[in-house]
Scaffold this motif. Structure first.
Motif, PDB file in Angstrom:
ATOM      1  N   GLU A  49    -131.882  -1.300 -18.074  1.00 25.31           N
ATOM      2  CA  GLU A  49    -131.346   0.034 -18.312  1.00 25.31           C
ATOM      3  C   GLU A  49    -130.085   0.185 -17.467  1.00 25.31           C
ATOM      4  O   GLU A  49    -129.943  -0.461 -16.427  1.00 25.31           O
ATOM      5  CB  GLU A  49    -132.383   1.128 -18.004  1.00 25.31           C
ATOM      6  N   ALA A  56    -135.515  -2.330 -17.034  1.00 25.11           N
ATOM      7  CA  ALA A  56    -136.014  -1.074 -17.612  1.00 25.11           C
ATOM      8  C   ALA A  56    -137.446  -0.844 -17.126  1.00 25.11           C
ATOM      9  O   ALA A  56    -138.230  -1.785 -17.030  1.00 25.11           O
ATOM     10  CB  ALA A  56    -135.972  -1.154 -19.130  1.00 25.11           C
ATOM     11  N   ARG A  85    -129.418  -3.623 -22.703  1.00 26.37           N
ATOM     12  CA  ARG A  85    -130.672  -2.991 -23.145  1.00 26.37           C
ATOM     13  C   ARG A  85    -131.490  -3.968 -23.977  1.00 26.37           C
ATOM     14  O   ARG A  85    -132.714  -4.050 -23.845  1.00 26.37           O
ATOM     15  CB  ARG A  85    -130.389  -1.700 -23.920  1.00 26.37           C
TER      16      ARG A  85
END
Ligand SMILES: Nc1nc2c(ncn2[C@@H]2O[C@H](COP(=O)(O)OP(=O)(O)OP(=O)(O)O)[C@@H](O)[C@H]2O)c(=O)[nH]1
Ligand SMILES: [Mg+2]
Length: 496
Positions: A430, A495, A425
């Motif tokens: 993600e 992400a 992260r």
């Protein structure tokens, strides 16, 4: 301020502490006067997370009344750890010689600040952090419920067990004074953006113990003057869930400060014999094959044992196999040339910097543990991911299994899933999938490597592993995938 005076910037966090602010500020004004005897100026940085009472108004009124240098900022609204770290970042922008933290509920007596500062100035070797401890002989710990006392002691014992290190006597105290250097290095090195609740305080304590020196000073812990505690069971549970992770990180931080990680200079042989294990390698590739597709970048391909198998997966178009070690690279190139995958695989000698292309899969199979600074590496990997790419990390699991075999192999760490998730992260990913693999192997590794002192894997041992352990572990992995295995598998994507 003349140059021989020092500046203490004290960071506090508040949420609805209006009834405590006047007294804490009055005591801080006394502390400020006492600190002048130690040639120390005091400035406050307060991070307030949307207090709905008069906390902020009273802070300003009291600061003005008592001539206290203070700035109040709105916090990120993501709990105490995030409030404190945002305050510390601001403190690092000042010319502070010392950075402290204190609670604003009256439980820490500001009058004790000079004792913390004096310890910081006089103790040799100079500590990187002085902890105000509730657990020393001359400490008092009054007005606190039995449950809270037990909780604090349990946290202390659990942290010792998880890190196997000498820690400050009160690693969860938030009354401390630190060197800006230590604060900066913690904020730079540790992925803290998703630390919740009170986690910052014990993470920092463990970091100091692993990387520097500390001193303990007794404090008189007081009852909360007014208002309510923000501590709850959920925060305690979340903190407990980071114990395994912090234990592993602690030992990695320590290793990173040893010359060459404390690894021996001689090369290792047994890795090559693992490559001969047909069944083991199929098992390994099977565990992540579902996430591998398209153009694949394999970082740290070693001698090519996994590479040639990847190339034969029906979902794979091409494999770019990078290996930094020139001897292994020669074996890799030879293995590829020998195999039917020759047309699909491009071996490259180097690190991830050796390619600027983007890929549909980036794979680290038993290589991420060899990379000293993992987050910068994962950021590099992110740059090589196509928009929907999978980043797959397969590696050794559980610091409790770290043995001589890991040390001679140059492993900086063994992973837990939460730790890899946090690093990923921090690098912009993600998490798509996360599990442990090979529980029986974990037991065998613990018994042989940790208890038996086995430092290399002989062909006989490997044969036993393949014949007896593998069939059982294939069956057992689905049962233990959430908590235990010899390996971790974490799959991530950029992400959104
Ligand atoms: N900005 C901010 N401050 C917080 C938050 N949670 C707690 N605080 C402050 O942090 C300090 C310590 O909080 P407490 O709830 O007293 O936590 P504690 O002292 O560990 O626990 P108790 O012993 O139960 O009081 C106080 O000054 C609180 O106002 C938060 O989410 N944001
Ligand atoms: Mg409190």
């Amino acid at each position: 301020m003349t140059s021989d005076r020092q500046l203490l910037v004290l960071v506090g966090a508040t949420r609805n502490e209006a009834r405590n602010v006047p007294m804490v500020m009055a005591d801080l004004a006394c502390a400020r006067d006492e600190l002048r005897e130690l040639e120390t100026e005091l400035e406050l940085i307060v991070i307030d997370d949307a207090s709905t009472d008069d906390t902020v108004k009273l802070l300003h009124a009291e600061a003005q009344l008592r001539g206290i240098q203070m700035q109040v900022f709105d916090g990120p609204g993501r709990g105490l750890s995030q409030a404190i770290t945002s305050g510390l970042r601001l403190a690092l922008q000042t010319p502070a010689n010392l950075i402290g933290t204190i609670d604003f509920d009256g439980q820490h007596d500001p009058i004790e600040l000079p004792a913390l500062v004096a310890a910081f100035n006089t103790i040799q070797p100079k500590p990187d952090c002085v902890f105000g401890s509730r657990f020393l002989n001359r400490s008092t710990f009054i007005g606190v419920t039995a449950q809270r006392r037990i909780l604090s002691h349990t946290a202390r014992i659990a942290l010792r067990a998880a890190t196997r290190m000498r820690l400050p006597s009160d690693p969860t105290t938030s009354f401390r004074v630190s060197s800006p250097t230590m604060v900066r290095s913690f904020l730079d090195e540790v992925p803290i953006d998703d630390l919740g609740g009170y986690e910052f305080f014990f993470w920092f304590a463990v970091y100091v113990a692993a990387t520097g020196s500390f001193a303990d000073v007794p404090i008189c812990f007081r009852p909360r003057l007014a208002g309510t505690s923000k501590m709850d069971l959920r925060k305690v549970g979340a903190a407990a869930a980071t114990l395994r992770e912090i234990g592993g990180r602690a030992r990695e931080w320590r290793r990173q400060r040893l010359p060459d990680g404390g690894f021996p200079a001689y090369p290792t042989e047994f890795l090559d014999s693992l490559g001969e294990l047909e069944g083991y390698n199929s098992f390994l590739v099977d565990s992540f094959a579902a996430f591998v597709r398209g153009d694949v970048l394999e970082v740290g391909a070693g001698t090519g044992t996994v590479t040639t198998r990847l190339a034969s997966l029906p979902t794979v178009n091409s494999v770019t196999a990078i290996e930094p070690d020139s001897q292994r690279f020669e074996q890799l190139a030879a293995a590829v040339a020998r195999s039917s995958a020759a047309g699909i695989v491009t071996p490259i000698l180097g690190t991830i910097a050796a390619t600027t292309a983007t890929f549909d899969t980036v794979l680290y199979c038993n290589s991420a543990e060899h990379i000293r600074d993992l987050i910068p590496e994962l950021r590099q990997a992110a740059l090589r991911c196509a928009p929907d790419a999978h980043l797959v990390v397969f590696g050794p699991a559980h610091e409790a299994l770290y043995s001589e075999i890991d040390r001679v192999s140059g492993h900086w760490r063994r992973f837990v899933t939460t730790r890899l998730g946090r690093d990923l992260r921090a690098a912009g990913f993600e998490i798509v999938h996360s599990q442990y693999v090979d529980p029986v192997g974990a037991i065998a590794y613990f018994v042989g490597g940790r208890l038996g002192g086995v430092s290399s894997l002989s062909p006989e041992l490997l044969a036993i592993y393949e014949r007896l352990v593998l069939p059982i572990t294939r069956l057992a992995t689905p049962v233990t995938r959430r908590f235990m295995g010899k390996n971790v598998l974490v799959v991530a994507r950029l992400a959104r």
